[in-house]
Design an enzyme around this catalytic site. Structure first.
Site, mmCIF file in Angstrom:
data_model
loop_
_atom_site.group_PDB
_atom_site.id
_atom_site.type_symbol
_atom_site.label_atom_id
_atom_site.label_comp_id
_atom_site.label_asym_id
_atom_site.label_seq_id
_atom_site.Cartn_x
_atom_site.Cartn_y
_atom_site.Cartn_z
ATOM 1 N N THR A 117 0.816 -1.222 0.000
ATOM 2 C CA THR A 117 0.000 0.000 0.000
ATOM 3 C C THR A 117 0.846 1.268 0.000
ATOM 4 O O THR A 117 1.972 1.271 0.530
ATOM 5 C CB THR A 117 -0.895 0.017 1.268
ATOM 6 O OG1 THR A 117 -1.524 1.295 1.368
ATOM 7 C CG2 THR A 117 -0.106 -0.213 2.533
ATOM 8 N N TYR A 141 -1.900 -0.052 10.118
ATOM 9 C CA TYR A 141 -2.174 -0.704 8.836
ATOM 10 C C TYR A 141 -0.952 -0.606 7.916
ATOM 11 O O TYR A 141 -0.460 -1.613 7.394
ATOM 12 C CB TYR A 141 -3.396 -0.051 8.166
ATOM 13 C CG TYR A 141 -3.558 -0.431 6.723
ATOM 14 C CD1 TYR A 141 -3.940 -1.724 6.367
ATOM 15 C CD2 TYR A 141 -3.286 0.476 5.693
ATOM 16 C CE1 TYR A 141 -4.056 -2.099 5.034
ATOM 17 C CE2 TYR A 141 -3.403 0.121 4.366
ATOM 18 C CZ TYR A 141 -3.788 -1.164 4.038
ATOM 19 O OH TYR A 141 -3.894 -1.528 2.726
HETATM 20 N N1 UFG Z 1 -13.264 11.494 1.602
HETATM 21 C C1 UFG Z 1 -14.278 12.428 1.790
HETATM 22 N N2 UFG Z 1 -15.514 11.972 2.105
HETATM 23 C C2 UFG Z 1 -15.805 10.636 2.247
HETATM 24 C C3 UFG Z 1 -14.765 9.689 2.042
HETATM 25 C C4 UFG Z 1 -13.509 10.156 1.736
HETATM 26 O O1 UFG Z 1 -14.050 13.631 1.675
HETATM 27 O O2 UFG Z 1 -16.963 10.305 2.560
HETATM 28 C C5 UFG Z 1 -11.919 11.965 1.244
HETATM 29 C C6 UFG Z 1 -10.869 11.593 2.290
HETATM 30 O O3 UFG Z 1 -10.834 12.551 3.303
HETATM 31 C C7 UFG Z 1 -9.615 11.544 1.443
HETATM 32 C C8 UFG Z 1 -10.115 11.098 0.060
HETATM 33 O O4 UFG Z 1 -11.520 11.328 0.071
HETATM 34 O O5 UFG Z 1 -9.102 12.823 1.304
HETATM 35 C C9 UFG Z 1 -9.859 9.614 -0.191
HETATM 36 O O6 UFG Z 1 -10.311 8.878 0.932
HETATM 37 P P1 UFG Z 1 -10.501 7.297 0.913
HETATM 38 O O7 UFG Z 1 -11.069 6.926 2.225
HETATM 39 O O8 UFG Z 1 -11.251 6.924 -0.312
HETATM 40 O O9 UFG Z 1 -9.036 6.733 0.731
HETATM 41 P P2 UFG Z 1 -7.694 7.048 1.550
HETATM 42 O O10 UFG Z 1 -6.836 7.894 0.680
HETATM 43 O O11 UFG Z 1 -7.968 7.537 2.916
HETATM 44 O O12 UFG Z 1 -7.091 5.583 1.735
HETATM 45 C C10 UFG Z 1 -6.548 4.868 0.659
HETATM 46 C C11 UFG Z 1 -6.807 3.384 0.842
HETATM 47 C C12 UFG Z 1 -6.103 2.860 2.061
HETATM 48 C C13 UFG Z 1 -4.634 3.193 1.945
HETATM 49 C C14 UFG Z 1 -4.423 4.651 1.690
HETATM 50 C C15 UFG Z 1 -2.985 4.905 1.396
HETATM 51 O O13 UFG Z 1 -8.184 3.172 0.944
HETATM 52 O O14 UFG Z 1 -6.278 1.470 2.151
HETATM 53 O O15 UFG Z 1 -5.176 5.082 0.570
HETATM 54 O O16 UFG Z 1 -2.711 6.218 1.111
HETATM 55 F F1 UFG Z 1 -3.993 2.870 3.074
#
Ligand code: UFG
Length: 331
Positions: A117, A141
Site C-alpha cells: 500500500t 495498517y
Molecule cells: N473522503 C471524503 N468523504 C468521504 C470519504 C472520503 O471527503 O466520505 C476523502 C478523504 O478525506 C480523502 C479522500 O476522500 O481525502 C480519499 O479517501 P478514501 O477513504 O477513499 O481513501 P484514503 O486515501 O484515505 O485511503 C486509501 C486506501 C487505504 C490506503 C491509503 C494509502 O483506501 O487502504 O489510501 O494512502 F492505506
C-alpha cells in the site's frame, strides 16, 4: 501450474481471479469469507474456505493443485480500525503473512506477489512519490504491510523464493463486464461513498476538509482502476515466471484528483446532483498522495488501459446499481 489467490472473495482479489481466468490460468482461492462473498468468486475457480495461517490446509492446497505462485490479498484494510486495534492488525496482516511465507518456502512455491500500500510512505505531498522515498507509515495498517514487505525481502535473500510487492494507491472502479466490484457494506472509500449517495443509499455525504494546501483545498489522491491493478499483478506473475528478480513497485497513474473533482465526476456519471456537505478534516488524512509509477511501467511493461476518472466512476456506479439488484433479490 495453478495460482493460489488468498482473499480472492474480496474486492481486489475477486477481480484478480477473473483476470487470471481470462488469461487461461488455473486458480484456487483461499478465503475465510469474513468480509468477502462466496458469490464474488468466479465459478471456474476452486474456492477453499479457510485461513492463510492454517499451515496444513495451505500445504495441502499447494501440493494438491501444484501451486507455483501465491498472490496474497487476504488481510485487514481499514486505516482507522488499525489505529483502534493495532495488535489485531499486526496479527492478521503481519503474523499471518509470516506464516504464509513460511508455508510457501517449506512447500517450494517459487513466486509470491504481495498486496502492499501507499500507506507505507505516510503523508507524501503533492509530488509523485517514488519507491525509494522515505518510508514512514502513519498507521498500524501501513506498518503491518511494510513489515510484510521486509519479511519477504529477507526470505527471498535466504530461500528459493522471489516476490513482487505492489504498493497500491487509491483503488476504485469495478470489472467493466460487471462480474464483480466493491461490495463491502459500510464502505468508507470516496468513490464508493459518492456512488452510494448518488443512488440514494445514503442521505448525504461529506467532504472531509476544504483547507488543505491543494489547488481547490480538498485532498488529492491517485485513483487507479481495479482492472488495471489486476493487470499489473498478472504482468508481475509473468515476469517472476520468466526469472525476474524480486521487485517493489507503486501502482497508481501518477496524477491526482481532488475530492471535489471526484464528486463532480460522479455527478456527471449519475446525471443529477446529490447532497454533498462540507465537513471537518478526517484525522490522519494527508493532503496529497500520488504515485510515481515509472518503475511498474518499465519493469512490468504495464500500460494502464483505464486511466480516466470518468471511466473509473462509471464502472463504480454501474456496479453499485448491480449490487442494488443483487441485494433486493436476496432480501
Ligand atoms: N473522503 C471524503 N468523504 C468521504 C470519504 C472520503 O471527503 O466520505 C476523502 C478523504 O478525506 C480523502 C479522500 O476522500 O481525502 C480519499 O479517501 P478514501 O477513504 O477513499 O481513501 P484514503 O486515501 O484515505 O485511503 C486509501 C486506501 C487505504 C490506503 C491509503 C494509502 O483506501 O487502504 O489510501 O494512502 F492505506
Amino acid at each position: 501450474m495453478t495460482v493460489l489467490v488468498t482473499g480472492g472473495a474480496g474486492y481486489i482479489g475477486s477481480h484478480m481471479v477473473w483476470e487470471l481466468l481470462d488469461a487461461g490460468e488455473s486458480v484456487v482461492v483461499l478465503d475465510r469469507l469474513s468480509t468477502g462473498f462466496e458469490w464474488a468468486v468466479a465459478p471456474e475457480a476452486k474456492l477453499v474456505v479457510g485461513d492463510v495461517a492454517d499451515r496444513d490446509l495451505v500445504g495441502r492446497i499447494i501440493r494438491d493443485n501444484k501451486v507455483d505462485a501465491i498472490i496474497h490479498f487476504a488481510g485487514s484494510i481499514v486505516v482507522p480500525e488499525s489505529v483502534a486495534d493495532p495488535l489485531g492488525y499486526y496479527e492478521n496482516n503481519t503474523c499471518k503473512t509470516r506464516t504464509l511465507i513460511e508455508t510457501a518456502v517449506r512447500e517450494g512455491v517459487p513466486h509470491f506477489i504481495f498486496s502492499s500500500t501507499a500507506a507505507v510512505y505516510g503523508g507524501a505531498g503533492l509530488e509523485p512519490v517514488r519507491e525509494d522515498a522515505r518510508l514512514a507509515p502513519e498507521s498500524p495498517y501501513g506498518l503491518s504491510k511494510l513489515m510484510s514487505e521486509w519479511m519477504l525481502r529477507d526470505a527471498a535473500l535466504a530461500h528459493d523464493i522471489r516476490y513482487t510487492a505492489l504498493r497500491y494507491f487509491n483503488v476504485a472502479g469495478a470489472d467493466p463486464k460487471g462480474r464483480t466490484g466493491q461490495s463491502t457494506p459500510g464502505a468508507t472509500h470516496l468513490i464508493k461513498v459518492a456512488c452510494e449517495t448518488a443512488l440514494g443509499k445514503r442521505p448525504f455525504m461529506q467532504v472531509f476538509g476544504k483547507d488543505y494546501p491543494t489547488p481547490d483545498g480538498t485532498c488529492m489522491r491517485d485513483y487507479i482502476h481495479v482492472s488495471d491493478l489486476a493487470a499489473a499483478h498478472r504482468l508481475a506473475l509473468q515476469r517472476l515466471r520468466a526469472g525476474g528478480e524480486s521487485l517493489v513497485a507503486n501502482c497508481g497513474y501518477s496524477h491526482g484528483y481532488s475530492v471535489l473533482e471526484v464528486i463532480d465526476s460522479v455527478r456527471r456519471a449519475f446525471g443529477h446532483d446529490f447532497d454533498v456537505r462540507m465537513g471537518d478534516r478526517r484525522p490522519g488524512d494527508a493532503a496529497a498522495v500520488v504515485a510515481n509509477s515509472e518503475l511498474a511501467r518499465k519493469e512490468l511493461g504495464w500500460t494502464p488501459q483505464r486511466d480516466d476518472l470518468d471511466l473509473i466512476v462509471n464502472d463504480a456506479l454501474a456496479w453499485e446499481r448491480i449490487l442494488t439488484t443483487k441485494n433486493s433479490v436476496r432480501t
